[in-house]
Design a protein around this motif. Structure first.
Motif, PDB file in Angstrom:
ATOM      1  N   THR A 254      65.943 -79.561  65.922  1.00 49.03           N
ATOM      2  CA  THR A 254      67.279 -79.025  66.173  1.00 49.03           C
ATOM      3  C   THR A 254      68.165 -79.125  64.940  1.00 49.03           C
ATOM      4  N   LEU A 255      68.988 -78.097  64.731  1.00 51.56           N
ATOM      5  CA  LEU A 255      70.038 -78.108  63.719  1.00 51.56           C
ATOM      6  C   LEU A 255      71.389 -78.165  64.415  1.00 51.56           C
ATOM      7  N   VAL A 256      72.233 -79.100  64.010  1.00 48.43           N
ATOM      8  CA  VAL A 256      73.618 -79.180  64.468  1.00 48.43           C
ATOM      9  C   VAL A 256      74.494 -78.893  63.260  1.00 48.43           C
ATOM     10  N   VAL A 257      75.254 -77.814  63.313  1.00 49.44           N
ATOM     11  CA  VAL A 257      75.986 -77.341  62.142  1.00 49.44           C
ATOM     12  C   VAL A 257      77.487 -77.472  62.358  1.00 49.44           C
ATOM     13  N   CYS A 258      78.146 -78.188  61.445  1.00 47.99           N
ATOM     14  CA  CYS A 258      79.600 -78.356  61.465  1.00 47.99           C
ATOM     15  C   CYS A 258      80.109 -78.133  60.050  1.00 47.99           C
ATOM     16  N   GLN A 259      80.190 -76.881  59.662  1.00 49.11           N
ATOM     17  CA  GLN A 259      80.617 -76.523  58.314  1.00 49.11           C
ATOM     18  C   GLN A 259      82.037 -75.973  58.297  1.00 49.11           C
ATOM     19  N   GLY A 260      82.811 -76.360  59.274  1.00 52.47           N
ATOM     20  CA  GLY A 260      84.190 -75.919  59.338  1.00 52.47           C
ATOM     21  C   GLY A 260      84.397 -74.816  60.358  1.00 52.47           C
ATOM     22  N   LEU A 261      85.658 -74.590  60.696  1.00 54.59           N
ATOM     23  CA  LEU A 261      86.045 -73.577  61.665  1.00 54.59           C
ATOM     24  C   LEU A 261      87.026 -72.614  61.010  1.00 54.59           C
ATOM     25  N   SER A 262      86.926 -71.360  61.380  1.00 58.11           N
ATOM     26  CA  SER A 262      87.850 -70.355  60.866  1.00 58.11           C
ATOM     27  C   SER A 262      88.568 -69.708  62.038  1.00 58.11           C
ATOM     28  N   PRO A 263      89.906 -69.797  62.064  1.00 54.89           N
ATOM     29  CA  PRO A 263      90.622 -69.130  63.157  1.00 54.89           C
ATOM     30  C   PRO A 263      90.658 -67.625  62.940  1.00 54.89           C
ATOM     31  N   ARG A 264      90.478 -66.887  63.994  1.00 54.66           N
ATOM     32  CA  ARG A 264      90.611 -65.437  63.906  1.00 54.66           C
ATOM     33  C   ARG A 264      91.194 -64.916  65.214  1.00 54.66           C
ATOM     34  N   LEU A 265      91.979 -63.874  65.112  1.00 53.82           N
ATOM     35  CA  LEU A 265      92.587 -63.297  66.312  1.00 53.82           C
ATOM     36  C   LEU A 265      91.535 -62.673  67.212  1.00 53.82           C
ATOM     37  N   GLY A 266      90.510 -62.100  66.615  1.00 53.54           N
ATOM     38  CA  GLY A 266      89.442 -61.511  67.410  1.00 53.54           C
ATOM     39  C   GLY A 266      89.977 -60.439  68.353  1.00 53.54           C
ATOM     40  N   PRO A 267      89.518 -60.425  69.616  1.00 56.28           N
ATOM     41  CA  PRO A 267      89.922 -59.376  70.553  1.00 56.28           C
ATOM     42  C   PRO A 267      91.419 -59.323  70.824  1.00 56.28           C
ATOM     43  N   ILE A 268      92.147 -60.428  70.608  1.00 59.63           N
ATOM     44  CA  ILE A 268      93.590 -60.427  70.868  1.00 59.63           C
ATOM     45  C   ILE A 268      94.277 -59.305  70.094  1.00 59.63           C
ATOM     46  N   ALA A 269      93.789 -59.026  68.896  1.00 62.25           N
ATOM     47  CA  ALA A 269      94.403 -57.980  68.070  1.00 62.25           C
ATOM     48  C   ALA A 269      94.228 -56.592  68.668  1.00 62.25           C
ATOM     49  N   ASP A 270      93.337 -56.452  69.647  1.00 64.21           N
ATOM     50  CA  ASP A 270      93.067 -55.134  70.245  1.00 64.21           C
ATOM     51  C   ASP A 270      93.703 -54.959  71.615  1.00 64.21           C
ATOM     52  N   TRP A 271      94.549 -55.894  72.019  1.00 64.40           N
ATOM     53  CA  TRP A 271      95.118 -55.831  73.366  1.00 64.40           C
ATOM     54  C   TRP A 271      96.452 -55.094  73.437  1.00 64.40           C
ATOM     55  N   GLY A 272      96.852 -54.453  72.334  1.00 66.05           N
ATOM     56  CA  GLY A 272      98.064 -53.652  72.350  1.00 66.05           C
ATOM     57  C   GLY A 272      99.354 -54.448  72.377  1.00 66.05           C
ATOM     58  N   LEU A 273      99.337 -55.667  71.874  1.00 62.57           N
ATOM     59  CA  LEU A 273     100.519 -56.525  71.873  1.00 62.57           C
ATOM     60  C   LEU A 273     101.254 -56.402  70.550  1.00 62.57           C
ATOM     61  N   ALA A 274     102.581 -56.343  70.603  1.00 63.64           N
ATOM     62  CA  ALA A 274     103.368 -56.273  69.377  1.00 63.64           C
ATOM     63  C   ALA A 274     103.164 -57.547  68.569  1.00 63.64           C
ATOM     64  N   MET A 275     102.972 -57.376  67.250  1.00 66.18           N
ATOM     65  CA  MET A 275     102.708 -58.510  66.378  1.00 66.18           C
ATOM     66  C   MET A 275     103.576 -58.427  65.133  1.00 66.18           C
ATOM     67  N   ASP A 276     103.846 -59.563  64.557  1.00 69.43           N
ATOM     68  CA  ASP A 276     104.577 -59.654  63.302  1.00 69.43           C
ATOM     69  C   ASP A 276     103.940 -60.761  62.478  1.00 69.43           C
ATOM     70  N   ARG A 277     103.307 -60.395  61.364  1.00 69.37           N
ATOM     71  CA  ARG A 277     102.627 -61.359  60.490  1.00 69.37           C
ATOM     72  C   ARG A 277     101.628 -62.219  61.273  1.00 69.37           C
ATOM     73  N   LYS A 278     100.830 -61.543  62.053  1.00 66.98           N
ATOM     74  CA  LYS A 278      99.739 -62.143  62.834  1.00 66.98           C
ATOM     75  C   LYS A 278     100.230 -63.060  63.956  1.00 66.98           C
ATOM     76  N   LEU A 279     101.513 -62.997  64.301  1.00 66.99           N
ATOM     77  CA  LEU A 279     102.051 -63.732  65.440  1.00 66.99           C
ATOM     78  C   LEU A 279     102.415 -62.748  66.538  1.00 66.99           C
ATOM     79  N   LEU A 280     102.257 -63.166  67.788  1.00 63.83           N
ATOM     80  CA  LEU A 280     102.645 -62.329  68.916  1.00 63.83           C
ATOM     81  C   LEU A 280     104.153 -62.420  69.106  1.00 63.83           C
ATOM     82  N   VAL A 281     104.814 -61.291  69.109  1.00 66.25           N
ATOM     83  CA  VAL A 281     106.266 -61.248  69.282  1.00 66.25           C
ATOM     84  C   VAL A 281     106.595 -61.530  70.738  1.00 66.25           C
TER      85      VAL A 281
END
Length: 353
Positions: A254-281
């Protein structure tokens, strides 16, 4: 063909199980609303647990000092009597508002929801692990390759009897390496990082050093070069490249990998919500987004005067919960109830029968 999973009908769907998401669920449950919680990580706590599990947090009201893990445990204990539904290790990939004002939502695994309101408490987005890249890894994920598995004993029990290599050099990797090495149902744990420099607090580094001295952890300053599988798709060996240019082969399960986490908006960016600088208004009175019935709280919510503090997230979650309650249960509107005096709230929390 297996039958489709039933659609889970709920008053509230909370996306994110960090501190703000947990408190959001608590406030909703306290108001008598049913709650389902989804988080991309395999355990609750969000970045509090993944990024600073043992570092001190000193600005939570009434708590002189708390670690990220301790704060999460306190919030989980507070939430437990309200019994929300849990969907960890999942990501909401689809969200659509219906004509009746309710929401259809679904996760990648097929879990589906019919929700009266949605609360996005996803911090700066869903945390995704940085993927390991090397020949021979195809098809191993979820079976012999695991990213940031949970650290609870029950989560680590799956590795009993296995030869495990933990890859990473920060707190997340070292916590998992130590927890696995301290079990008596595994052989010595292999730990690998590209440099012979590990990053964690002094107590955790001392714990790792003691396990290395006892032969329970074998450390390699190296990088993964390739993996080999048998005909059944089981991991057999990995080749690692050492700094001097030489190579070594490790026999593994088994390999257990913990090389860091990267936050991403992912599907949230496709839900038609108004955003300003990657924040939900949001409206700071209700923390409702541009889509009625979808609220946001925590680091992902943006409004004039916003401060990215856990304390502010708790405030935002409280106002969002009350606003949703007024919309979903207009017949229950009345004077504000207090846990110190309300028999109804105390009954919901299991303090009185």
């Amino acid at each position: 063909m297996s039958p489709a999973a039933p659609i889970l009908r709920t008053d509230a769907l909370v996306v994110g199980a960090g501190p703000v998401g947990l408190f959001q669920a608590f406030q909703l449950g306290l108001l008598g609303l049913s709650v389902q919680i989804v988080d991309a990580l395999p355990q609750a706590g969000g970045q509090c647990v993944e990024l600073y599990a043992d570092k001190p947090i000193l600005d939570i009201p009434g708590i002189v000092e708390s670690s990220g893990r301790d704060l999460t445990d306190r919030l989980l204990a507070q939430l437990a009597p309200l019994a929300p539904g849990w969907h960890l290790g999942q990501e909401v990939t689809r969200l659509a508002r219906r004509d009746d004002g309710r929401f259809d939502a679904a996760c990648a695994d097929g879990t589906a929801f019919d929700a009266g309101a949605v609360f996005i408490c996803a911090g700066v987005g869903a945390f995704q692990p940085r993927r390991l890249k090397a020949p021979g890894l195809d098809g191993l994920e979820g079976r012999h390759l695991h990213y940031h598995p949970g650290t609870a004993p029950a989560a680590l029990a799956r590795f009993a009897g296995q030869r495990v290599l933990v890859i990473g050099g920060d707190e997340a990797a070292l916590l998992r390496a130590a927890a696995l090495a301290e079990r008596d149902d595994l052989p010595a744990v292999q730990l690998m990082h590209r440099r012979d420099v590990l990053q964690a607090d002094a107590a955790l580094l001392a714990r790792i050093d003691a396990l290395r001295q006892a032969g329970r952890i074998v450390f390699h300053a190296a990088q993964l070069a390739a993996a080999r599988q048998d005909e059944a798709g089981r991991l057999l060996q990995v080749d690692i490249a050492l700094p001097d240019g030489s190579a070594r082969t490790l026999d593994l399960d088994t390999l257990v990998v913990c090389q860091g986490l990267s936050p991403r908006l992912g599907p949230i960016a496709d839900w038609g919500l108004a955003m300003d600088r990657k924040l939900l208004v949001v409206d700071p009175a209700t923390f409702e987004t541009s889509v009625p019935g979808i609220h946001a709280a925590g680091d992902i919510a943006g409004y004039p005067g916003k401060r990215k503090l856990i304390l502010c997230g708790f405030h935002e979650a409280t106002l969002a919960a009350h606003a949703a309650h007024e919309r979903l249960r207009p017949d229950e509107r009345g004077p504000l109830l207090y846990t110190s005096s309300s028999a109804l709230l105390q009954r919901r929390l299991g303090r009185i029968s």
